[in-house]
Design an enzyme around this catalytic site. Structure first.
Site, short mmCIF file in Angstrom:
data_model
loop_
_atom_site.label_atom_id
_atom_site.label_comp_id
_atom_site.label_asym_id
_atom_site.label_seq_id
_atom_site.Cartn_x
_atom_site.Cartn_y
_atom_site.Cartn_z
CG HIS A 115 -1.96 -0.97 1.34
ND1 HIS A 115 -2.12 -1.80 2.43
CD2 HIS A 115 -2.95 -1.30 0.47
CE1 HIS A 115 -3.17 -2.58 2.24
NE2 HIS A 115 -3.68 -2.31 1.04
CE LYS A 149 -10.73 -7.62 1.26
NZ LYS A 149 -9.71 -6.62 0.90
NE ARG A 194 -2.83 -7.13 -4.89
CZ ARG A 194 -3.72 -7.42 -3.97
NH1 ARG A 194 -3.35 -7.52 -2.73
NH2 ARG A 194 -4.97 -7.63 -4.27
CB SER A 202 -4.52 -6.68 4.47
OG SER A 202 -4.12 -5.43 4.00
O1 PNS Z 1 -8.72 -2.83 0.24
P1 PNS Z 1 -10.04 -3.23 -0.35
O2 PNS Z 1 -10.74 -4.22 0.54
O3 PNS Z 1 -9.94 -3.71 -1.76
O4 PNS Z 1 -10.95 -1.89 -0.36
C1 PNS Z 1 -12.27 -1.93 -0.80
C2 PNS Z 1 -12.98 -0.61 -0.50
C3 PNS Z 1 -13.02 -0.37 0.99
C4 PNS Z 1 -12.28 0.52 -1.19
C5 PNS Z 1 -14.43 -0.76 -1.08
O5 PNS Z 1 -15.06 -1.88 -0.53
C6 PNS Z 1 -15.27 0.50 -0.84
O6 PNS Z 1 -15.14 1.46 -1.56
N1 PNS Z 1 -16.13 0.44 0.19
C7 PNS Z 1 -17.03 1.52 0.51
C8 PNS Z 1 -18.44 1.17 0.01
C9 PNS Z 1 -18.56 1.42 -1.49
O7 PNS Z 1 -18.50 2.53 -1.95
N2 PNS Z 1 -18.74 0.32 -2.24
C10 PNS Z 1 -18.91 0.37 -3.67
C11 PNS Z 1 -17.60 0.50 -4.40
S1 PNS Z 1 -17.80 0.48 -6.14
#
Ligand code: PNS
Length: 170
Positions: free
Chosen positions: A22, A46, A99, A137
């Protein structure tokens, strides 16, 4: 009217916990943008291991110690929709790390979805350093849980926090 010409982007993720992968993406993003807001969000798929405030603290400390590129970085938790966070911050660029090809399909779908919901939003993908291409993670938590070493995979403060959390110290 005076316009703020500084380039702002939002780097969202679960950061549960932040890894060196990150931080590598963040450093690369700072070469492109003047200001980055790291949004710690909730991924409904998650179950978070660290609380929002623990994730904020770990990120802030890691950034202070490890990020050498000039630029402004802010860290915030947001429990809502990413697009609403962007609106609130008057931002229209999302930074995501890639990645491997396996990340692409998922990220591509999200980027297009976000642009469908708001046509002003652009997602910028940054390729990670190859040495972090296997890193996430979840794998860090799994290694820690079974007493393996995550040295070099996460910032030093995160290494300590993982140990504390698993030993029930925090
Ligand atoms: O590190 P990650 O788990 O890939 O992050 C995912 C994250 C937290 C960025 C995504 O789940 C998110 O944006 N969550 C907030 C809710 C939301 O807006 N969901 C729709 C995304 S298109």
């Amino acid at each position: 009217m005076l316009m703020d010409s500084s380039k702002l982007a939002v780097y969202p993720g679960s950061f549960d916990p932040v890894t060196n992968g990150h931080l590598d993406i963040l450093e690369r993003a700072l070469k492109i943008f003047d200001r980055i807001i790291v949004m710690i969000g909730d991924n409904p798929n998650k179950n978070p291991f660290f609380s929002p405030s623990e994730r904020i603290d770990m990120l802030n400390e890691a950034i202070k110690k490890q990020i050498k590129v000039k630029g402004v970085v802010e860290v915030e938790y947001f429990g809502g929709l990413l697009l609403n966070f962007l609106k609130k911050k008057n931002a229209n660029i999302i930074v995501r790390g890639l990645r491997a090809v396996s990340d692409f399909e998922f990220e591509f779908q999200r980027a297009l979805l976000n642009r469908k919901l708001d046509s002003t939003i652009e997602t910028v993908f940054i390729m990670t350093k190859d040495e972090y291409s296997f890193l996430n993670s979840s794998i860090v938590k799994e290694i820690s849980r079974f007493n393996g070493s995550v040295k070099g995979l996460v910032p030093i403060n995160v290494e300590k926090e993982l140990k504390n959390k698993l030993n029930g110290i925090k």
